[in-house]
Design an enzyme around this catalytic site. Structure first.
Site, mmCIF file in Angstrom:
data_model
loop_
_atom_site.group_PDB
_atom_site.id
_atom_site.type_symbol
_atom_site.label_atom_id
_atom_site.label_comp_id
_atom_site.label_asym_id
_atom_site.label_seq_id
_atom_site.Cartn_x
_atom_site.Cartn_y
_atom_site.Cartn_z
ATOM 1 N N HIS A 55 0.826 -1.203 0.000
ATOM 2 C CA HIS A 55 0.000 0.000 0.000
ATOM 3 C C HIS A 55 0.865 1.259 0.000
ATOM 4 O O HIS A 55 0.927 2.001 0.977
ATOM 5 C CB HIS A 55 -0.971 -0.009 1.189
ATOM 6 C CG HIS A 55 -2.182 -0.844 0.948
ATOM 7 N ND1 HIS A 55 -3.067 -1.194 1.936
ATOM 8 C CD2 HIS A 55 -2.669 -1.404 -0.199
ATOM 9 C CE1 HIS A 55 -4.038 -1.933 1.421
ATOM 10 N NE2 HIS A 55 -3.819 -2.066 0.130
ATOM 11 N N HIS A 112 -0.433 -8.485 1.701
ATOM 12 C CA HIS A 112 -1.599 -8.594 2.579
ATOM 13 C C HIS A 112 -2.271 -9.955 2.499
ATOM 14 O O HIS A 112 -3.158 -10.247 3.304
ATOM 15 C CB HIS A 112 -2.624 -7.508 2.228
ATOM 16 C CG HIS A 112 -2.096 -6.128 2.364
ATOM 17 N ND1 HIS A 112 -1.729 -5.367 1.276
ATOM 18 C CD2 HIS A 112 -1.847 -5.365 3.445
ATOM 19 C CE1 HIS A 112 -1.283 -4.200 1.691
ATOM 20 N NE2 HIS A 112 -1.333 -4.167 2.999
ATOM 21 N N CYS A 129 3.200 -11.465 3.577
ATOM 22 C CA CYS A 129 4.051 -11.211 4.737
ATOM 23 C C CYS A 129 4.019 -12.418 5.683
ATOM 24 O O CYS A 129 2.936 -12.962 5.964
ATOM 25 C CB CYS A 129 3.557 -9.966 5.468
ATOM 26 S SG CYS A 129 4.340 -9.706 7.079
ATOM 27 N N GLU A 189 -6.077 -7.451 3.976
ATOM 28 C CA GLU A 189 -5.554 -8.467 4.894
ATOM 29 C C GLU A 189 -6.677 -9.123 5.679
ATOM 30 O O GLU A 189 -6.720 -10.355 5.828
ATOM 31 C CB GLU A 189 -4.543 -7.860 5.869
ATOM 32 C CG GLU A 189 -3.993 -8.884 6.851
ATOM 33 C CD GLU A 189 -3.227 -8.290 8.025
ATOM 34 O OE1 GLU A 189 -3.264 -8.882 9.121
ATOM 35 O OE2 GLU A 189 -2.579 -7.226 7.850
ATOM 36 N N CYS A 215 2.187 -7.640 14.386
ATOM 37 C CA CYS A 215 3.572 -7.964 14.034
ATOM 38 C C CYS A 215 4.562 -7.068 14.778
ATOM 39 O O CYS A 215 4.245 -5.947 15.175
ATOM 40 C CB CYS A 215 3.786 -7.882 12.520
ATOM 41 S SG CYS A 215 4.154 -6.258 11.881
ATOM 42 N N SER A 252 -2.606 3.083 3.295
ATOM 43 C CA SER A 252 -1.858 2.159 4.149
ATOM 44 C C SER A 252 -2.409 2.173 5.569
ATOM 45 O O SER A 252 -2.357 3.196 6.257
ATOM 46 C CB SER A 252 -0.371 2.549 4.162
ATOM 47 O OG SER A 252 0.317 1.903 5.208
ATOM 48 N N ASN A 267 -1.224 0.657 8.297
ATOM 49 C CA ASN A 267 -0.227 0.852 9.354
ATOM 50 C C ASN A 267 0.256 2.295 9.404
ATOM 51 O O ASN A 267 0.537 2.821 10.476
ATOM 52 C CB ASN A 267 0.940 -0.138 9.188
ATOM 53 C CG ASN A 267 1.936 0.265 8.129
ATOM 54 O OD1 ASN A 267 2.857 1.038 8.378
ATOM 55 N ND2 ASN A 267 1.779 -0.265 6.922
#
Length: 289
Positions: free
Chosen positions: A44, A76, A99, A129, A192, A220, A222
Site C-alpha cells: 500500500h 496482505h 508477509c 488483509e 507484528c 496504508s 499501518n
C-alpha cells in the site's frame, strides 16, 4: 539551518522485513520472467507501485484476465479460496509474497476454524488483509473494528480473538477487555513486531517534538495508525510525497519529527528530509531579512 530548528527521525521507520522481501521478489522476478503480474497492489504505497509498474509489473484485479505468466501475491495475502484456485491452475506461475506475519495469522485462524468457537478478528472490515483472514475461518469469523462494535457484539459461547497484524495494541487490548467481561476468551495477539516497533518509536518521538510528519500511502493501514498515534501527542500531518509539504506548517516550530509506514520506501523518506531542510532554510533566510 537555524540551530534552533531540529529535524528528528524515528528510530524505526520505513520498509519492514515483509515489504522488503516482497519488493525483492518482484525485482528478482522481473529479471527472470517475461510477464509479471501482482494480484492487487503488492504493497500500500502508490509511489512504489507506480515505480514497479514503470519497470513492467502489471496489476491484476481479476485472474481470469490472464492465461499465462507469473502472478505475485501481495503482502496482505489473498483469500483461501482464490489461493486454492491459483494452485490448481497449471498455466500460471505463482510466487507468494504474503508477509510471514500475515501468514502466521492465517494459519492460526485456519487451525481455530476446526473448533465450534467464534473467531473474532480485531481489524478493519474492508482491509485486504482482514478480508483474506476471514476466508481462513470457515464462516466462523466476526470482524470488530473498535470498542463500540465490541460493546454491541451479540455473540454467544466462547471466543477466540486474533488481530490484524497492523492494529495498535491499544485498540486490540481495549476490545479484548470489553469482550472478556461477557465471554470466555482465548487471545492470540498477532500484531507484528515491525508494527509495534514503528508505533512505539513514533509515539516516543511525537512526545518530544512540536510537529510530526508521517510519510506513507493514504491507503496504508499501518501508516494511518502511525498518524493517529502521533496526533494524540502533537500536531501531525500525514503525507505521501514532498508535494504535500506546506511551509506554513512550520511557523514558530522548533522541532520536527519524521516517521514512515512499513510500506514507505527509503528514497521517499530521504526526499522529504531534503525538502523539509530546504523549506526551513528558506524560512530562516526570510526571517533574516
Amino acid at each position: 539551518m537555524d540551530k534552533n530548528v531540529e529535524i528528528k527521525t524515528a528510530a524505526n521507520a520505513g520498509f519492514c522485513f515483509g515489504v522488503k522481501r516482497a519488493i525483492g521478489l518482484v525485482e528478482k522476478t522481473l529479471n527472470e520472467k517475461p510477464e509479471v503480474y501482482t494480484l492487487g497492489p503488492i504493497i500500500h504505497n502508490p509511489q512504489e507501485v507506480k515505480r514497479l509498474k514503470e519497470k513492467g509489473v502489471k496489476i491484476l484485479n481479476d485472474i481470469d484476465c490472464v492465461k499465462s505468466g507469473c502472478i505475485i501475491l501481495r503482502t496482505h495475502g489473498i483469500s483461501l479460496e482464490l489461493l486454492n484456485r491459483l494452485e490448481k491452475d497449471k498455466t500460471l506461475y505463482i510466487i507468494d509474497a504474503t508477509c510471514p506475519f500475515v501468514k502466521k495469522a492465517q494459519d492460526i485462524i485456519k487451525n481455530l476454524s476446526s473448533q465450534e468457537t467464534t473467531i473474532v478478528i480485531v481489524g478493519e472490515n474492508s482491509h485486504p488483509e482482514v478480508e483474506a483472514l476471514v476466508s481462513y475461518g470457515a464462516g466462523k469469523c466476526v470482524v470488530i473494528e473498535n470498542p463500540r462494535e465490541a460493546l454491541e457484539f451479540k455473540g454467544i459461547g466462547d471466543l477466540n480473538i486474533v488481530s490484524q497484524t497492523t492494529q495498535t495494541p491499544q485498540n486490540f487490548n481495549v476490545i479484548v477487555e470489553i469482550l472478556k467481561k461477557r465471554f470466555k476468551v482465548n487471545i492470540y495477539n498477532t500484531i507484528c513486531e515491525a508494527t509495534l516497533e514503528r508505533q512505539e518509536s513514533a509515539k516516543k518521538l511525537a512526545k518530544k517534538v512540536d510537529l510530526m510528519i508521517v510519510i506513507g500511502g493514504k491507503n496504508s493501514g499501518n501508516t494511518t495508525r502511525l498518524a493517529e498515534i502521533c496526533k494524540a501527542q502533537t500536531k501531525t500531518y500525514h503525507i505521501e510525497t514532498i508535494d504535500e509539504l506546506d511551509a506554513k506548517w512550520f511557523n514558530n516550530i522548533k522541532t520536527v519529527g519524521l516517521t514512515a509506514g512499513a510500506s514507505t520506501p527509503d528514497n521517499i523518506i530521504k526526499s522529504v528530509q531534503r525538502r523539509l531542510g530546504e523549506i526551513l532554510q528558506t524560512d530562516i533566510a526570510k526571517r533574516g531579512k
